[in-house]
Design an enzyme around this catalytic site. Structure first.
Site, PDB file in Angstrom:
ATOM      1  N   CYS A 116      -9.796   2.062   3.619  1.00  0.00           N
ATOM      2  CA  CYS A 116      -9.245   3.406   3.836  1.00  0.00           C
ATOM      3  C   CYS A 116     -10.326   4.267   4.445  1.00  0.00           C
ATOM      4  O   CYS A 116     -11.493   3.882   4.481  1.00  0.00           O
ATOM      5  CB  CYS A 116      -8.753   4.023   2.535  1.00  0.00           C
ATOM      6  SG  CYS A 116      -7.683   5.459   2.834  1.00  0.00           S
ATOM      7  N   CYS A 118     -10.519   7.821   3.741  1.00  0.00           N
ATOM      8  CA  CYS A 118     -10.665   9.136   3.096  1.00  0.00           C
ATOM      9  C   CYS A 118     -12.047   9.367   2.489  1.00  0.00           C
ATOM     10  O   CYS A 118     -12.489  10.495   2.381  1.00  0.00           O
ATOM     11  CB  CYS A 118      -9.566   9.371   2.074  1.00  0.00           C
ATOM     12  SG  CYS A 118      -9.570   8.206   0.721  1.00  0.00           S
ATOM     13  N   CYS A 126      -6.834  10.187   5.166  1.00  0.00           N
ATOM     14  CA  CYS A 126      -6.962   8.728   5.224  1.00  0.00           C
ATOM     15  C   CYS A 126      -6.905   8.182   6.648  1.00  0.00           C
ATOM     16  O   CYS A 126      -6.623   6.996   6.847  1.00  0.00           O
ATOM     17  CB  CYS A 126      -5.887   8.083   4.355  1.00  0.00           C
ATOM     18  SG  CYS A 126      -5.974   8.609   2.639  1.00  0.00           S
ATOM     19  N   LYS A 192       2.684   3.103  -2.328  1.00  0.00           N
ATOM     20  CA  LYS A 192       1.646   3.998  -2.827  1.00  0.00           C
ATOM     21  C   LYS A 192       2.193   5.412  -2.780  1.00  0.00           C
ATOM     22  O   LYS A 192       2.538   5.928  -1.714  1.00  0.00           O
ATOM     23  CB  LYS A 192       0.379   3.882  -1.981  1.00  0.00           C
ATOM     24  CG  LYS A 192      -0.704   4.836  -2.466  1.00  0.00           C
ATOM     25  CD  LYS A 192      -2.030   4.608  -1.783  1.00  0.00           C
ATOM     26  CE  LYS A 192      -3.035   5.645  -2.270  1.00  0.00           C
ATOM     27  NZ  LYS A 192      -4.345   5.477  -1.641  1.00  0.00           N
ATOM     28  N   ARG A 202     -10.550  11.044  -6.870  1.00  0.00           N
ATOM     29  CA  ARG A 202     -10.996  11.868  -5.740  1.00  0.00           C
ATOM     30  C   ARG A 202     -12.289  12.593  -6.069  1.00  0.00           C
ATOM     31  O   ARG A 202     -13.113  12.843  -5.191  1.00  0.00           O
ATOM     32  CB  ARG A 202      -9.882  12.825  -5.319  1.00  0.00           C
ATOM     33  CG  ARG A 202      -8.735  12.052  -4.692  1.00  0.00           C
ATOM     34  CD  ARG A 202      -7.596  12.941  -4.249  1.00  0.00           C
ATOM     35  NE  ARG A 202      -6.458  12.115  -3.852  1.00  0.00           N
ATOM     36  CZ  ARG A 202      -5.267  12.590  -3.547  1.00  0.00           C
ATOM     37  NH1 ARG A 202      -5.055  13.888  -3.564  1.00  0.00           N
ATOM     38  NH2 ARG A 202      -4.296  11.766  -3.200  1.00  0.00           N
ATOM     39  N   GLU A 230       9.295  -0.353   2.345  1.00  0.00           N
ATOM     40  CA  GLU A 230       7.862  -0.539   2.605  1.00  0.00           C
ATOM     41  C   GLU A 230       7.429  -1.981   2.292  1.00  0.00           C
ATOM     42  O   GLU A 230       6.670  -2.582   3.035  1.00  0.00           O
ATOM     43  CB  GLU A 230       7.023   0.442   1.769  1.00  0.00           C
ATOM     44  CG  GLU A 230       7.119   1.900   2.208  1.00  0.00           C
ATOM     45  CD  GLU A 230       6.354   2.196   3.496  1.00  0.00           C
ATOM     46  OE1 GLU A 230       5.620   1.317   3.994  1.00  0.00           O
ATOM     47  OE2 GLU A 230       6.497   3.314   4.030  1.00  0.00           O
ATOM     48  N   LYS A 245       1.519   1.496  -6.846  1.00  0.00           N
ATOM     49  CA  LYS A 245       0.438   2.373  -7.294  1.00  0.00           C
ATOM     50  C   LYS A 245       0.921   3.803  -7.331  1.00  0.00           C
ATOM     51  O   LYS A 245       1.491   4.250  -6.336  1.00  0.00           O
ATOM     52  CB  LYS A 245      -0.730   2.249  -6.311  1.00  0.00           C
ATOM     53  CG  LYS A 245      -1.874   3.178  -6.589  1.00  0.00           C
ATOM     54  CD  LYS A 245      -2.887   3.106  -5.485  1.00  0.00           C
ATOM     55  CE  LYS A 245      -3.989   4.098  -5.773  1.00  0.00           C
ATOM     56  NZ  LYS A 245      -4.940   4.189  -4.715  1.00  0.00           N
ATOM     57  N   TYR A 309      -9.402   0.224 -14.519  1.00  0.00           N
ATOM     58  CA  TYR A 309     -10.724   0.618 -15.018  1.00  0.00           C
ATOM     59  C   TYR A 309     -10.895   0.164 -16.469  1.00  0.00           C
ATOM     60  O   TYR A 309     -11.990   0.248 -17.014  1.00  0.00           O
ATOM     61  CB  TYR A 309     -10.890   2.136 -14.895  1.00  0.00           C
ATOM     62  CG  TYR A 309     -10.652   2.628 -13.481  1.00  0.00           C
ATOM     63  CD1 TYR A 309     -11.657   2.565 -12.523  1.00  0.00           C
ATOM     64  CD2 TYR A 309      -9.397   3.107 -13.083  1.00  0.00           C
ATOM     65  CE1 TYR A 309     -11.428   2.968 -11.214  1.00  0.00           C
ATOM     66  CE2 TYR A 309      -9.154   3.513 -11.785  1.00  0.00           C
ATOM     67  CZ  TYR A 309     -10.173   3.444 -10.849  1.00  0.00           C
ATOM     68  OH  TYR A 309      -9.939   3.835  -9.552  1.00  0.00           O
TER      69      TYR A 309
HETATM   70  C1  PBG Z   1      -7.927   5.776  -1.024  1.00  0.00           C
HETATM   71  C2  PBG Z   1      -7.605   5.461  -2.421  1.00  0.00           C
HETATM   72  C3  PBG Z   1      -7.247   6.333  -3.464  1.00  0.00           C
HETATM   73  C4  PBG Z   1      -7.138   5.543  -4.602  1.00  0.00           C
HETATM   74  C5  PBG Z   1      -7.408   4.249  -4.220  1.00  0.00           C
HETATM   75  N1  PBG Z   1      -7.671   4.207  -2.863  1.00  0.00           N
HETATM   76  C6  PBG Z   1      -7.111   7.787  -3.496  1.00  0.00           C
HETATM   77  C7  PBG Z   1      -6.078   8.486  -2.761  1.00  0.00           C
HETATM   78  O1  PBG Z   1      -5.194   7.907  -2.123  1.00  0.00           O
HETATM   79  O2  PBG Z   1      -6.158   9.723  -2.772  1.00  0.00           O
HETATM   80  C8  PBG Z   1      -6.824   6.055  -5.975  1.00  0.00           C
HETATM   81  C9  PBG Z   1      -7.303   5.200  -7.091  1.00  0.00           C
HETATM   82  C10 PBG Z   1      -7.300   5.843  -8.413  1.00  0.00           C
HETATM   83  O3  PBG Z   1      -6.847   6.989  -8.619  1.00  0.00           O
HETATM   84  O4  PBG Z   1      -7.778   5.179  -9.331  1.00  0.00           O
HETATM   85  N2  PBG Z   1      -6.884   6.189  -0.229  1.00  0.00           N
END
Ligand code: PBG
Length: 322
Positions: A116, A118, A126, A192, A202, A230, A245, A309
């Protein structure tokens, strides 16, 4: 009379009747790598989760090995950000170096790179922006492809695009194949959602969008049919694994995937889900069993693998349970 309690009377029969089991082999542990040296710093929004510099990465790898977790997904926090996130695809970028290090230090570890932009863009979106601040889909695909190839070159076993651009799975599959990485797998963040549960991540990744939100690319939490569209596309484009997710507020989507697809299903138990529960356990509001129960619900819903985690906590709980 049917007496359900007969089969709940003794621990041995309860255990035989257990329909779902969590295995250490199902779990993937996310790791945050930062530039610098001698850094192991707790992330303020995520208790017991740390930023590691590469020279201290072995500490978490040792812990994982000790409790039986053999897979990780990497997120990098670079020193330098710019409009096009150019550090993201440099071969000496933070994630690329972390991948190489892990493959050298712990060759048995299965290493996944989250693809990604971001964490690397100055605006925190992103992808690449058009002049009016919209994320330019097709231009972004070129960059994502470069990131994926650089991860593969560094030794990644799998790449996981989390950007939610259209057509990314096909673009990445092509780029990987053209560069000779046809054995590198793709785990698609298929469904997602634009979720508030990414808040702590973030903070951890310093990746909050500087303006606006991610609703023009991530999905509306109200939608379920859209998740199926998707997933269909990602599968057609060559995804090896499809993901939902976040996990806990989207168990219905996990179950829909499970009922409709034969591909393995991943679920990402995200940062907000982690921090809420971890804080509650730390404060003594809930017992540690709540963690086990929550992660079990993701498995029961139909996830094949779980990115969490809690991976080390769950492994330790599994090790101590009868
Ligand atoms: C990157 C990304 C994100 C997460 C995983 N890859 C953040 C987002 O989309 O803002 C979130 C993972 C988490 O909250 O544990 N795009």
């Amino acid at each position: 009379m049917y007496r359900g309690r007969r089969l709940r009377k003794h621990q041995v029969i309860r255990s035989m009747m257990q329909e779902t089991r969590l295995h250490k082999a199902d779990l993937i542990y996310p790791i945050f790598v930062v530039e610098g040296s001698q850094i192991k710093e707790e992330i303020s929004s995520m208790p017991d989760v740390y930023h590691y510099s590469i020279d201290r990465l072995h500490e978490v790898l040792d812990e994982m090995k000790a409790c039986g977790i053999h897979s990780c997904i990497l997120f990098g926090i670079p020193e330098h950000k710019d409009e096009v996130g150019s550090v993201a695809y440099q071969q000496d970028g933070i994630v690329q170096r972390a991948i190489s290090f892990i493959k050298e230090y712990a060759p048995e570890m299965y290493v996944i790179g989250d693809v990604c932009m971001c964490e690397y863009t100055s605006h925190g979106h992103c992808g690449i922006l058009t002049e009016d601040g919209y994320v330019d889909n097709d231009k972004t695909l070129e960059y994502l492809s470069k990131i994926a190839v650089s991860y593969a070159k560094a030794g990644a076993d799998m790449v996981a695009p989390s950007d939610m651009m259209d057509g990314r799975i096909g673009a990445l599959r092509n780029a990987l194949d053209e560069n000779g990485y046809e054995t590198v797998a793709i785990m698609a963040y298929s469904a997602k959602y634009a979720s508030a549960f990414y808040g702590p991540f973030r903070d951890a990744a310093n990746s909050a969008p500087a303006f606006g939100d991610r609703k023009t690319y991530q999905m509306d939490p109200a939608n379920s049919n859209e998740a199926m569209i998707e997933a269909d596309l990602d599968i057609a484009e060559g995804a090896d694994i499809i993901m939902v997710k976040p996990a806990l507020s989207y168990l219905d989507i996990i179950r829909r995937f499970k009922d409709n697809y034969d591909l393995p299903i991943a679920a990402y138990n995200v940062s907000g889900e982690y921090s809420m529960l971890k804080e509650a356990v730390k404060k003594g509001l809930l017992s540690e069993d709540a963690i086990y129960e929550a992660v079990m619900s993701i498995k029961r819903a139909g996830a094949t693998i779980i990115i969490t985690y809690f991976a080390k906590d769950i492994a330790k709980l599994i090790n101590t349970k009868k």
